[in-house]
Design a protein around this motif. Structure first.
Motif, short mmCIF file in Angstrom:
data_model
loop_
_atom_site.label_atom_id
_atom_site.label_comp_id
_atom_site.label_asym_id
_atom_site.label_seq_id
_atom_site.Cartn_x
_atom_site.Cartn_y
_atom_site.Cartn_z
N UNK A 66 84.20 29.48 45.92
CA UNK A 66 83.23 29.25 46.99
C UNK A 66 83.68 30.00 48.23
N UNK A 67 82.72 30.50 48.98
CA UNK A 67 82.99 31.12 50.27
C UNK A 67 82.12 30.39 51.30
N UNK A 68 82.82 29.80 52.26
CA UNK A 68 82.18 28.97 53.28
C UNK A 68 82.30 29.65 54.64
N UNK A 69 81.19 29.68 55.37
CA UNK A 69 81.24 30.28 56.71
C UNK A 69 80.64 29.35 57.74
N UNK A 70 80.90 29.70 58.99
CA UNK A 70 80.30 29.01 60.13
C UNK A 70 79.38 30.00 60.84
N UNK A 71 78.45 30.51 60.07
CA UNK A 71 77.59 31.58 60.55
C UNK A 71 76.22 31.13 60.96
N UNK A 72 75.30 32.08 60.90
CA UNK A 72 73.93 31.84 61.37
C UNK A 72 73.14 30.95 60.42
N UNK A 73 73.60 30.83 59.17
CA UNK A 73 72.88 30.02 58.20
C UNK A 73 71.59 30.69 57.75
N UNK A 74 70.98 30.10 56.76
CA UNK A 74 69.74 30.64 56.20
C UNK A 74 68.62 29.66 56.52
N UNK A 75 67.57 30.10 57.20
CA UNK A 75 66.46 29.19 57.50
C UNK A 75 65.91 28.56 56.22
N UNK A 76 65.57 27.29 56.29
CA UNK A 76 65.07 26.56 55.13
C UNK A 76 63.92 27.29 54.45
N UNK A 77 63.00 27.82 55.24
CA UNK A 77 61.82 28.49 54.64
C UNK A 77 62.19 29.78 53.91
N UNK A 78 63.35 30.34 54.17
CA UNK A 78 63.78 31.58 53.52
C UNK A 78 64.69 31.34 52.31
N UNK A 79 65.16 30.12 52.13
CA UNK A 79 66.20 29.86 51.12
C UNK A 79 65.75 30.15 49.70
N UNK A 98 78.41 29.66 49.65
CA UNK A 98 77.98 30.18 48.35
C UNK A 98 79.05 29.81 47.34
N UNK A 99 78.61 29.34 46.16
CA UNK A 99 79.52 28.94 45.10
C UNK A 99 79.14 29.62 43.80
N UNK A 100 80.13 30.20 43.13
CA UNK A 100 79.92 30.72 41.77
C UNK A 100 80.80 29.90 40.84
N UNK A 101 80.25 29.57 39.68
CA UNK A 101 80.97 28.75 38.71
C UNK A 101 80.92 29.42 37.35
N UNK A 102 82.06 29.39 36.66
CA UNK A 102 82.18 29.97 35.33
C UNK A 102 82.78 28.94 34.40
N UNK A 103 82.23 28.84 33.18
CA UNK A 103 82.81 27.89 32.23
C UNK A 103 84.22 28.29 31.84
#
Length: 170
Positions: free
Chosen positions: A81-94, A145-150
């Motif tokens: 996972x990569x976590x930021x304290x950024x601008x974020x993504x508007x709900x309507x654009x997600x 953002x999180x990526x997961x692999x079995x």
């Protein structure tokens, strides 16, 4: 496909990302176990995935804030996972984040490079390696953002044109 130590990959990407964090005036952290976490995957593609996630997090974070790369495991999967304290993504654009050439309205107004292909390509690579990608975001707060692999053997998914039809299976 080959076994990699996911912990080592996170440590190396952290070291590589420190100069980029300085460029953007950000704090950069890593959270990973103190033990080997083995994952069978393509080492080049896993680095491309994570480098893109780190680059995006830094590009869209505010000066003085932080970005953290995480590595976690459970019985079934390895998660980066990569976590930021950024601008974020508007709900309507997600819902459009992974679409080709899409850039959220708030980042189009910023002075940043981008063509809307990074997350589209990242998602395609993750899925090709048998993984999943997801995110949580709140505008003006940040995004993870999180990526997961079995865990275990991962067989890359074939493109539809690579799949062969068995003539006996009619």
């Amino acid at each position: 496909m080959q076994p990699i130590d996911a912990t080592q990959v996170v440590h190396e990407l952290f070291k590589d990302g420190e100069s980029l964090a300085k460029k953007f005036n950000l704090s950069f952290y890593q959270r990973a176990p103190n033990k080997k976490v083995l994952l069978e995957t393509d080492p080049t593609l896993i680095r491309i995935i994570l480098q893109n996630m780190i680059s995006n997090a830094m590009k869209y974070s505010r000066k003085g804030k932080s970005v953290t790369i995480h590595l976690e495991t459970d019985e079934k999967k390895v998660m980066f996972a990569v976590e930021d304290e950024g601008v974020g993504i508007p709900t309507k654009d997600q819902e459009r984040v992974f679409q080709r050439f899409f850039r959220a309205k708030n980042v189009r107004q910023m002075d940043t490079d981008g063509n809307g292909l990074g997350l589209y390509i990242t998602k395609a690579i993750v899925e090709r390696l048998g993984g999943t990608i997801s995110f949580k975001s709140k505008e003006n707060v940040g995004t993870t953002f999180t990526v997961a692999f079995p865990i275990g053997n991962i067989t890359p998914k074939k493109k539809p044109e690579e799949q062969k039809r068995d003539p006996k299976a009619s």
